[in-house]
Design an enzyme around this catalytic site. Structure first.
Site, PDB file in Angstrom:
ATOM      1  CB  THR A 192      11.225  -9.222 -12.394  1.00 38.71           C
ATOM      2  OG1 THR A 192      12.191  -8.876 -13.379  1.00 38.71           O
ATOM      3  CG2 THR A 192      10.810 -10.673 -12.542  1.00 38.71           C
ATOM      4  CB  CYS A 225       4.365   2.981   9.640  1.00 41.91           C
ATOM      5  SG  CYS A 225       3.939   1.468   8.807  1.00 41.91           S
ATOM      6  CB  SER A 281      -0.810  -4.111   2.183  1.00 39.46           C
ATOM      7  OG  SER A 281       0.206  -3.240   1.812  1.00 39.46           O
ATOM      8  CG  ASN A 306      -2.905   2.848  10.524  1.00 40.02           C
ATOM      9  OD1 ASN A 306      -3.393   3.897  10.094  1.00 40.02           O
ATOM     10  ND2 ASN A 306      -1.685   2.787  10.998  1.00 40.02           N
ATOM     11  CD  GLN A 353      -5.101  -1.724   9.058  1.00 35.53           C
ATOM     12  OE1 GLN A 353      -5.662  -2.772   9.386  1.00 35.53           O
ATOM     13  NE2 GLN A 353      -3.819  -1.530   9.262  1.00 35.53           N
ATOM     14  CB  ALA A 358      -0.935  -0.008   1.197  1.00 34.89           C
ATOM     15  CB  THR A 359       4.159   2.139   1.482  1.00 37.23           C
ATOM     16  OG1 THR A 359       3.787   1.839   2.824  1.00 37.23           O
ATOM     17  CG2 THR A 359       5.093   3.329   1.460  1.00 37.23           C
TER      18      THR A 359
HETATM   19  N1  PMP Z   1      -2.169   2.412   4.976  1.00 36.35           N
HETATM   20  C1  PMP Z   1      -2.639   1.880   6.103  1.00 36.35           C
HETATM   21  C2  PMP Z   1      -3.974   2.318   6.608  1.00 36.35           C
HETATM   22  C3  PMP Z   1      -1.914   0.903   6.788  1.00 36.35           C
HETATM   23  O1  PMP Z   1      -2.385   0.384   7.917  1.00 36.35           O
HETATM   24  C4  PMP Z   1      -0.658   0.502   6.266  1.00 36.35           C
HETATM   25  C5  PMP Z   1       0.176  -0.532   7.000  1.00 36.35           C
HETATM   26  N2  PMP Z   1       0.360  -0.278   8.347  1.00 36.35           N
HETATM   27  C6  PMP Z   1      -0.213   1.081   5.078  1.00 36.35           C
HETATM   28  C7  PMP Z   1      -0.996   2.030   4.459  1.00 36.35           C
HETATM   29  C8  PMP Z   1       1.094   0.712   4.459  1.00 36.35           C
HETATM   30  O2  PMP Z   1       1.108  -0.622   4.090  1.00 36.35           O
HETATM   31  P1  PMP Z   1       2.486  -1.343   3.734  1.00 36.35           P
HETATM   32  O3  PMP Z   1       3.378  -1.152   4.929  1.00 36.35           O
HETATM   33  O4  PMP Z   1       2.105  -2.758   3.505  1.00 36.35           O
HETATM   34  O5  PMP Z   1       3.026  -0.677   2.529  1.00 36.35           O
END
Ligand code: PMP
Length: 395
Positions: free
Chosen positions: A263, A351, A221, A173, A201, A70-71
């Site tokens: 890849t 994070c 993710s 989150n 989430q 997701a990041t």
């Molecule tokens: N958005 C939200 C709401 C999340 O909870 C998270 C993961 N904590 C992320 C983005 C980022 O996901 P990832 O670390 O898998 O890239």
């Protein structure tokens, strides 16, 4: 150890692992290679997974771009769409988000706004001495209310004739707050602004249909829905001509419609596909189960003095419970460390370790930041797990 930190990551489902293993062993072909059967098999597995992930959110396969998570998806969408708008389209260069986003949105917007270049606040202060630069974009951060919710009125107030995109978290989150993404999308569209939902989430937890919500972009993710880490997707809404153009984040090969080079991690993609398939299959059972466990936890702590849920239950998704332990002698880090051999919980986002939670500050609870803990459940959680956690709390 009892694992109650599922908002950080969830355990991998055995079925997912079994589906992945052949693609780490014998089926190691590169899906971008041609003709020989290992390449063809890998390509087929990727496209099969793409269909499953698309189905989970009500999208078409072509609208799914696999990323590392997701990041990366949020970086691709926000930076890519803003860059395309500014330099190749109508010159719009403004993005709106909230002050209670995950860092993967917040810091992207701060970066575009010229406030930061790295992700560590300490580094930024040390090397740049609050220097801001003009990257040619700007970002607005609207304030959420005491439940962590973004209001459509505030969104409307922030929109200017330069606004290209609004980006909001679906389920928070840290505190579990659920934004009304459908209404926010409708509000944005009234002003010709597109909407990105960080649904990390939310995906796999309850039914989501991107067409009904009418979102233009979405991030997710796999590891939040019992899939592997290091794989996610960006949903990009297609029109009758296909995917709209956006600037790539990673330049290189032509994989993923030319939007995401590199890849493909076939084993991870297969795992994501399997996790999506299971999420659809077991959605109602898991949803009911987590709702019951959530109720059980809330009922059992309601009798304990000085403990309350940080946001109102009316705005909270089941399974993410942020608790305020309002006792003078309570410190969340110490408590979490003390119980860590038996129970895994957290103070908030994994994070944002090492700094006070910006989400807790955003909802006006900053003074209590050292007294808040987050408990997050999964489909394997048992009532006895919750009992053990509560026994530590009462102690
Ligand atoms: N958005 C939200 C709401 C999340 O909870 C998270 C993961 N904590 C992320 C983005 C980022 O996901 P990832 O670390 O898998 O890239």
């Amino acid at each position: 150890m009892i694992y109650l930190d599922n908002a950080a990551t969830s355990p991998i489902d055995e079925e997912v692992l079994d589906a992945m293993l052949p693609y780490l062993k014998e089926e190691y072909g590169n899906p971008s290679s041609k003709y020989y059967y290992k390449a063809v098999n890998a390509k087929k597995a990727v496209e099969d997974a793409r269909e499953k992930v698309a189905r989970l959110i009500g999208a078409d396969s072509e609208e799914i771009i696999f990323t590392a998570g997701a990041t990366e998806s949020s970086n691709l969408i926000i930076k890519g769409f803003l860059d395309y708008s500014k330099y190749y389209c109508d010159g719009k260069n403004h993005v709106i988000t909230s002050n209670a986003e995950h860092k993967s949105t917040l810091n992207v917007c701060k970066y575009l706004n010229g406030e930061i270049y790295s992700n560590k606040d300490a580094t930024i202060a040390l090397f740049s001495a609050n220097k801001s630069v003009d990257r040619g974009y700007c970002a607005s951060f609207i304030e959420v209310d005491e439940n962590g919710i973004v209001s459509c009125d505030k969104l409307e107030e922030a929109i200017t004739d330069k606004t290209a995109l609004a980006s909001f978290i679906f389920v928070n989150n840290e505190i579990g707050a659920v934004n009304n993404i459908g209404l926010l999308a409708a509000t944005a569209h009234k002003h010709n602004v597109l909407l990105h939902a960080d649904a990390t989430q939310a995906v796999g937890k309850f039914p989501i249909n991107v067409h009904e919500l009418d979102v233009d972009f979405l991030s997710a993710s796999a590891h939040k829905l019992y899939g592997p880490k290091g794989i996610g997707c960006a949903y990009i809404k297609a029109d009758k001509y296909g995917l709209p153009p956006i600037t790539a984040l990673l330049h290189g090969g032509e994989q993923e419609s030319g939007i995401r080079a590199g890849t493909l991690a076939v084993h991870n993609i297969v795992g994501f596909g399997k996790a999506a398939e299971i999420a659809i299959r077991d959605m109602e059972t898991n949803r009911k189960r987590i709702a019951e466990l959530d109720d059980y936890l809330i009922n059992n702590i309601s009798g304990i003095r000085d403990i309350k849920i940080v946001i109102s239950d009316n705005f909270r998704a089941n399974g993410i419970i942020s608790l305020l332990i309002d006792r003078n002698d309570f410190n969340n880090e110490r408590f979490i460390r003390r119980i860590s051999d038996d129970v895994a919980i957290s103070t908030g986002s994994a994070c944002s370790l090492g700094e006070p939670s910006h989400v807790i500050s955003a909802i006006g609870a900053g003074k209590d930041v050292n007294k808040i803990i987050r408990v997050s459940l999964n489909k394997y959680t048992l009532k006895e797990d919750i009992d053990l956690f509560i026994s530590y709390l009462t102690e």
